[in-house]
Motif scaffolding. Structure first.
Motif, mmCIF file in Angstrom:
data_model
loop_
_atom_site.group_PDB
_atom_site.id
_atom_site.type_symbol
_atom_site.label_atom_id
_atom_site.label_comp_id
_atom_site.label_asym_id
_atom_site.label_seq_id
_atom_site.Cartn_x
_atom_site.Cartn_y
_atom_site.Cartn_z
ATOM 1 N N GLU A 162 14.753 3.681 15.082
ATOM 2 C CA GLU A 162 15.406 4.482 15.275
ATOM 3 C C GLU A 162 15.441 4.791 13.933
ATOM 4 O OE1 GLU A 162 19.529 5.335 16.742
ATOM 5 O OE2 GLU A 162 18.482 4.923 19.290
ATOM 6 N N GLY A 163 16.003 5.690 13.179
ATOM 7 C CA GLY A 163 16.663 6.373 11.329
ATOM 8 C C GLY A 163 15.029 6.408 10.955
ATOM 9 N N VAL A 164 14.087 5.803 11.064
ATOM 10 C CA VAL A 164 13.069 5.430 9.595
ATOM 11 C C VAL A 164 11.545 6.282 9.975
ATOM 12 C CG1 VAL A 164 14.252 3.559 9.256
ATOM 13 C CG2 VAL A 164 12.325 2.888 10.903
ATOM 14 N N GLU A 165 11.198 6.687 8.835
ATOM 15 C CA GLU A 165 9.316 7.027 8.844
ATOM 16 C C GLU A 165 8.789 5.155 9.684
ATOM 17 O OE1 GLU A 165 8.631 9.818 9.362
ATOM 18 O OE2 GLU A 165 9.654 11.110 9.364
ATOM 19 N N ALA A 166 7.979 5.485 10.216
ATOM 20 C CA ALA A 166 7.019 3.839 10.134
ATOM 21 C C ALA A 166 5.668 4.461 10.798
ATOM 22 C CB ALA A 166 8.105 3.269 11.744
ATOM 23 N N HIS A 167 5.333 3.086 9.553
ATOM 24 C CA HIS A 167 4.261 4.116 9.285
ATOM 25 C C HIS A 167 2.683 2.609 9.539
ATOM 26 C CE1 HIS A 167 4.018 7.700 7.551
ATOM 27 N NE2 HIS A 167 5.087 7.155 6.515
ATOM 28 N N TYR A 168 2.218 2.859 10.835
ATOM 29 C CA TYR A 168 1.329 1.230 11.063
ATOM 30 C C TYR A 168 0.385 0.959 10.145
ATOM 31 C CZ TYR A 168 -1.904 -1.155 14.207
ATOM 32 O OH TYR A 168 -3.534 -1.436 14.964
ATOM 33 N N LEU A 169 0.114 -0.338 10.150
ATOM 34 C CA LEU A 169 0.119 -1.331 8.823
ATOM 35 C C LEU A 169 -1.195 -1.896 9.666
ATOM 36 C CD1 LEU A 169 2.418 -2.579 7.075
ATOM 37 C CD2 LEU A 169 0.876 -0.716 6.759
ATOM 38 N N PRO A 289 6.750 8.515 -6.535
ATOM 39 C CA PRO A 289 5.448 7.958 -6.386
ATOM 40 C C PRO A 289 5.285 6.859 -6.350
ATOM 41 C CG PRO A 289 6.276 9.873 -8.520
ATOM 42 C CD PRO A 289 7.646 9.549 -7.314
ATOM 43 N N ALA A 290 6.586 5.745 -6.967
ATOM 44 C CA ALA A 290 6.304 4.941 -6.243
ATOM 45 C C ALA A 290 6.419 3.987 -5.131
ATOM 46 C CB ALA A 290 7.926 3.403 -7.627
ATOM 47 N N MET A 291 7.050 4.994 -4.674
ATOM 48 C CA MET A 291 7.107 4.647 -3.046
ATOM 49 C C MET A 291 5.862 4.935 -2.480
ATOM 50 S SD MET A 291 11.063 5.980 -1.650
ATOM 51 C CE MET A 291 10.456 5.699 0.388
ATOM 52 N N LEU A 292 5.143 6.039 -3.016
ATOM 53 C CA LEU A 292 3.638 6.543 -2.173
ATOM 54 C C LEU A 292 2.942 5.860 -2.496
ATOM 55 C CD1 LEU A 292 1.798 8.909 -1.224
ATOM 56 C CD2 LEU A 292 2.268 10.558 -3.115
ATOM 57 N N ALA A 293 2.979 5.320 -4.091
ATOM 58 C CA ALA A 293 1.380 4.111 -4.744
ATOM 59 C C ALA A 293 1.783 3.201 -3.600
ATOM 60 C CB ALA A 293 2.012 4.329 -5.901
ATOM 61 N N PHE A 294 3.027 2.190 -3.484
ATOM 62 C CA PHE A 294 2.651 0.998 -2.646
ATOM 63 C C PHE A 294 2.158 1.468 -1.545
ATOM 64 C CE2 PHE A 294 4.395 -2.081 0.319
ATOM 65 C CZ PHE A 294 4.840 -3.030 -0.748
ATOM 66 N N LYS A 295 2.423 2.500 -0.901
ATOM 67 C CA LYS A 295 2.548 2.906 0.373
ATOM 68 C C LYS A 295 0.808 3.019 0.773
ATOM 69 C CE LYS A 295 1.978 6.487 3.698
ATOM 70 N NZ LYS A 295 2.301 8.555 4.329
ATOM 71 N N GLU A 296 0.355 4.124 -0.190
ATOM 72 C CA GLU A 296 -0.975 3.858 0.332
ATOM 73 C C GLU A 296 -1.925 2.191 -0.610
ATOM 74 O OE1 GLU A 296 -1.961 7.042 -3.017
ATOM 75 O OE2 GLU A 296 -1.688 8.742 -1.502
ATOM 76 N N GLN A 301 -5.389 -1.881 2.086
ATOM 77 C CA GLN A 301 -4.884 -3.738 1.601
ATOM 78 C C GLN A 301 -5.745 -3.908 3.177
ATOM 79 O OE1 GLN A 301 -5.499 -5.799 -1.000
ATOM 80 N NE2 GLN A 301 -5.580 -3.805 -2.642
ATOM 81 N N MET A 302 -5.029 -3.736 3.942
ATOM 82 C CA MET A 302 -4.617 -3.464 5.475
ATOM 83 C C MET A 302 -5.974 -3.828 5.481
ATOM 84 S SD MET A 302 -2.514 -5.496 6.568
ATOM 85 C CE MET A 302 -0.341 -5.701 6.460
ATOM 86 N N VAL A 303 -6.551 -2.463 5.088
ATOM 87 C CA VAL A 303 -8.525 -2.361 6.001
ATOM 88 C C VAL A 303 -8.973 -2.880 5.498
ATOM 89 C CG1 VAL A 303 -9.984 0.464 5.396
ATOM 90 C CG2 VAL A 303 -7.867 0.302 6.150
ATOM 91 N N GLY A 304 -9.393 -3.000 4.418
ATOM 92 C CA GLY A 304 -9.806 -3.924 3.445
ATOM 93 C C GLY A 304 -10.352 -5.892 4.463
ATOM 94 N N SER A 305 -8.734 -6.081 4.445
ATOM 95 C CA SER A 305 -8.334 -7.316 4.869
ATOM 96 C C SER A 305 -9.478 -7.296 6.162
ATOM 97 C CB SER A 305 -6.884 -7.479 5.698
ATOM 98 O OG SER A 305 -6.947 -8.368 5.688
ATOM 99 N N LYS A 306 -9.204 -5.910 6.940
ATOM 100 C CA LYS A 306 -9.745 -6.533 8.866
ATOM 101 C C LYS A 306 -11.054 -6.051 8.129
ATOM 102 C CE LYS A 306 -10.094 -3.290 12.743
ATOM 103 N NZ LYS A 306 -9.118 -1.888 13.624
ATOM 104 N N GLU A 307 -11.656 -4.969 7.413
ATOM 105 C CA GLU A 307 -13.593 -5.550 7.546
ATOM 106 C C GLU A 307 -13.339 -6.594 6.931
ATOM 107 O OE1 GLU A 307 -13.668 -2.071 4.372
ATOM 108 O OE2 GLU A 307 -13.771 -0.468 5.935
#
Length: 308
Positions: A162-169, A289-296, A301-307
Motif C-alpha cells: 500500500e502507498g507505493v508505486e511498484a515497478h517490476y524488475l 530526474p535522479a529517481m527517473l535515471a536510476f529507474k531506467e 541492467q535487469m534486462v541485460g542480466s536476464k539475457e
C-alpha cells in the motif's frame, strides 16, 4: 517570461499570512497557548494576531472561554478554505524542493540484493551519471517514506504494498545450491530425490520455499531432512558455502561463490513463485530526474542480466 501579477488591489484585500497561520493553528488546537508553542511565539502574540485578523475581516472568529477558544460558525466556515490553501502551499513547496535535489538519490535495498547484485554494478551507474550523488542503506523491512528521507527502495514480494508505486524488475530465481564437498562419493546427487540424504537449509520467514520446490518436482517434502534455519537468504547461502547443507538461492546473487567453486548449482530448475523484485517509491510524490535515471538504469541492467 513576464512575472504573473495578482495586482496591488488584490494584495491589499488579503489578510496578512502570519495572522492566517496563527488562526489555523489556534483553530486546530482550540487553544492560543498550544498555537503559541507550535509557532514558537507567546500566547499574547497569538491573541494579538487573531484580534488583528478579526478586525481586518470585521467578524468574530473565536469565542473565548477560560480553558479554551471555540470557533464561531463564521470561524468554522473560514477555516476550511484556509486549511486547503495551506495544504496546496505545502505541496507546491515540497515539489519545488524535491526538484532542487535532482542530483541526489537516497536508496534502501535488502542486504543480499545490495551486496550481491547492486554493489558490483554501481560503478556502471556512476560512470553514466557522475553528477548524481547516491546514498544507499541496507533495508530489512518496508520503508516509511512519509516519515523518512528515502527516495526509492528495492522490495522483494508480491508487488501489492500500500502507498507505493511498484515497478517490476525481475522474478525470484531460486535453485538448489551446495558446496561440492558436501556430496559424499557413496551418495551422489544426480536427481532431486537424492537431496533427501542431506540437510536442507531454510529461511525462517520463507519456510514454504523448499516445500513448494519439492512439490513442483513431485517429491514428498516429508522425506527430506530439515537443516538449520536462518533469518535471510544471504545467511543460508553462506551456510551452504560452508558445507552445512543445501540452500535455495538465486544463482545470480551467489555467482562469486559459484565461480570460485564453493557453491554448485545442483539443478537449474527454479522455484515457481509469485515473489519478485520491485523498485518502489511513495505514491503521488514528484519523481526527480535522479529517481527517473536510476529507474531506467536498473531496469536496463535487469534486462541485460536476464539475457546474459
Amino acid at each position: 517570461m513576464p512575472f504573473l501579477s495578482i495586482g496591488d488591489e488584490l494584495i491589499n484585500r488579503l489578510p496578512p499570512l502570519n495572522s492566517l497561520k496563527c488562526f489555523e493553528s489556534a483553530a486546530r488546537h482550540s487553544s492560543f497557548n498550544k498555537a503559541a508553542n507550535e509557532l514558537s511565539v507567546t500566547p499574547s502574540a497569538i491573541s494579538h494576531q487573531i484580534k488583528g485578523l478579526e478586525s481586518f475581516l470585521g467578524i468574530e472568529l473565536f469565542r473565548r472561554t477560560k480553558r479554551k477558544v471555540i470557533l464561531t460558525e463564521a470561524g468554522e466556515a473560514y477555516l476550511k478554505p484556509i486549511k486547503s490553501i495551506f495544504e496546496q502551499l505545502d505541496a507546491a513547496t515540497s515539489e519545488l524542493k524535491s526538484k532542487q535535489k535532482v542530483g541526489s538519490l537516497r536508496l534502501a535495498v535488502a542486504p543480499a540484493f545490495l551486496t550481491r547484485w547492486l554493489m558490483p554494478r554501481m560503478e556502471r551507474f556512476q560512470d553514466r551519471y557522475p553528477d548524481i550523488q547516491i546514498e544507499i542503506s541496507s533495508l530489512t523491512g518496508l520503508v516509511d517514506f512519509a516519515a523518512g528521507d528515502i527516495d526509492m527502495a528495492v522490495y522483494f514480494g508480491s508487488g501489492d504494498w500500500e502507498g507505493v508505486e511498484a515497478h517490476y524488475l525481475r522474478p525470484a530465481r531460486l535453485a538448489p545450491v551446495c558446496n561440492p564437498r558436501l556430496i559424499k562419493p557413496n551418495q551422489p546427487i544426480n536427481k532431486p530425490e537424492d537431496m533427501s540424504f542431506y540437510p536442507l537449509l531454510h529461511v525462517t520467514k520463507r519456510k514454504d520455499e523448499w516445500h513448494d520446490w519439492l512439490q513442483q518436482h513431485d517429491l514428498d517434502p516429508k522425506v527430506f531432512r530439515r537443516g538449520l534455519m536462518f533469518s535471510s537468504g544471504s545467511l543460508t547461502a553462506g551456510a551452504a558455502a560452508q558445507g552445512l547443507g543445501i540452500s535455495l538461492s538465486d544463482p545470480e546473487l551467489v555467482m562469486p561463490e559459484i565461480e570460485s567453486g564453493t557453491l554448485k548449482v545442483l539443478f537449474d530448475q527454479h522455484l515457481i513463485t509469485d515473489r519478485s523484485f520491485y523498485l518502489v517509491y511513495e505514491k503521488r510524490r514528484s519523481v526527480t530526474p535522479a529517481m527517473l535515471a536510476f529507474k531506467e538504469w536498473i531496469i536496463e541492467q535487469m534486462v541485460g542480466s536476464k539475457e546474459s
